[in-house]
Design a protein around this motif. Structure first.
Motif, short mmCIF file in Angstrom:
data_model
loop_
_atom_site.label_atom_id
_atom_site.label_comp_id
_atom_site.label_asym_id
_atom_site.label_seq_id
_atom_site.Cartn_x
_atom_site.Cartn_y
_atom_site.Cartn_z
N GLU A 31 -12.48 -50.07 -20.50
CA GLU A 31 -11.66 -49.17 -21.10
C GLU A 31 -10.72 -49.66 -22.46
O GLU A 31 -10.75 -48.73 -23.25
CB GLU A 31 -10.57 -48.87 -19.99
CG GLU A 31 -10.91 -47.93 -18.70
CD GLU A 31 -10.00 -47.76 -17.66
OE1 GLU A 31 -8.76 -48.47 -17.90
OE2 GLU A 31 -10.12 -47.13 -16.83
N ARG A 34 -13.32 -49.24 -25.46
CA ARG A 34 -13.45 -47.68 -25.27
C ARG A 34 -12.33 -47.18 -26.45
O ARG A 34 -12.39 -46.63 -27.36
CB ARG A 34 -13.38 -46.82 -24.19
CG ARG A 34 -14.42 -46.43 -23.84
CD ARG A 34 -14.59 -45.25 -23.00
NE ARG A 34 -15.79 -45.22 -22.44
CZ ARG A 34 -16.32 -45.62 -21.08
NH1 ARG A 34 -15.66 -46.61 -20.88
NH2 ARG A 34 -17.36 -45.51 -20.56
N TRP A 62 -22.74 -41.87 -13.10
CA TRP A 62 -21.54 -41.49 -13.55
C TRP A 62 -21.19 -42.69 -14.45
O TRP A 62 -20.87 -42.74 -15.56
CB TRP A 62 -20.42 -41.39 -12.40
CG TRP A 62 -19.27 -41.24 -13.31
CD1 TRP A 62 -18.63 -39.68 -13.68
CD2 TRP A 62 -18.05 -42.07 -13.60
NE1 TRP A 62 -17.37 -40.01 -14.26
CE2 TRP A 62 -17.05 -41.47 -14.04
CE3 TRP A 62 -18.02 -43.41 -13.47
CZ2 TRP A 62 -15.89 -41.91 -14.68
CZ3 TRP A 62 -16.92 -44.00 -13.92
CH2 TRP A 62 -15.69 -43.31 -14.34
N SER A 65 -23.53 -42.85 -17.61
CA SER A 65 -22.98 -41.63 -18.49
C SER A 65 -21.96 -42.00 -19.44
O SER A 65 -21.67 -41.42 -20.51
CB SER A 65 -22.61 -40.46 -17.57
OG SER A 65 -21.34 -40.47 -17.03
N ARG A 66 -21.30 -43.11 -19.06
CA ARG A 66 -20.29 -43.62 -19.77
C ARG A 66 -20.49 -44.77 -20.66
O ARG A 66 -19.54 -45.28 -21.35
CB ARG A 66 -19.12 -43.74 -19.27
CG ARG A 66 -18.50 -42.50 -18.37
CD ARG A 66 -17.38 -42.67 -17.38
NE ARG A 66 -16.22 -43.06 -17.91
CZ ARG A 66 -15.26 -42.53 -18.68
NH1 ARG A 66 -15.51 -41.36 -19.09
NH2 ARG A 66 -14.38 -43.23 -18.99
N GLN A 68 -23.74 -46.74 -23.27
CA GLN A 68 -24.82 -46.33 -24.15
C GLN A 68 -26.02 -47.24 -23.64
O GLN A 68 -26.12 -48.42 -23.85
CB GLN A 68 -24.65 -46.58 -25.63
CG GLN A 68 -23.49 -45.83 -26.13
CD GLN A 68 -23.03 -46.07 -27.81
OE1 GLN A 68 -24.29 -46.62 -28.38
NE2 GLN A 68 -22.18 -45.77 -28.20
#
Length: 135
Positions: A31, A34, A62, A65-66, A68
């Motif tokens: 996080e 990001r 899931w 998907s977050r 690369q």
């Protein structure tokens, strides 16, 4: 927890495994990356290495998907061969995946931060070309 400035964050199999098991510290690291716009990269090989029979498939999809997820390229294989040779002739299963993931890391925007449980392997393969953080 503040990580060193990086333009790419690479997860090895242990780091991805911790993320899949909802490890709070790993989630916080991801996080934080990001929030400052640092891409979190994982090799397609790392996915295979980190997943085991009890991995929740929905959670896996899931999480991926977050991130690369990076394919292994022909150039990566040649870079990995050279890295293994440069590291004293390392070879075989023990080093193959690490060398391919390290090649992916070296083609990622620098500076690169690698979250790993294999500091020794990464040091042998990359020297000081990546920043290493233990998980």
């Amino acid at each position: 927890m503040k990580e060193p400035a990086a333009r790419s964050l690479i997860l090895d199999s242990q780091a991805l495994s911790l993320l899949l098991r909802t490890d709070r510290q790993m989630i916080t690291r991801i996080e934080a990356a990001r929030r400052v716009g640092v891409p979190v990269l994982v090799s397609a090989l790392t996915v295979v290495e980190a997943v085991y029979g009890k991995t929740d498939t929905a959670r896996l999809h899931w999480v991926l998907s977050r991130l690369q997820v990076q394919d292994v390229t022909h150039a990566d294989s040649l870079t990995a061969v050279q890295m293994l040779s440069d590291a004293g002739g390392l070879h075989g299963h023990k080093y193959a995946i690490d060398a391919l993931v390290a090649a992916m890391a070296l083609r990622s925007p620098a500076p690169v931060l690698v979250l790993t449980s294999d500091r020794d392997d990464w040091s042998k393969l990359c020297g000081d070309r990546v920043q290493i953080k233990d998980v």
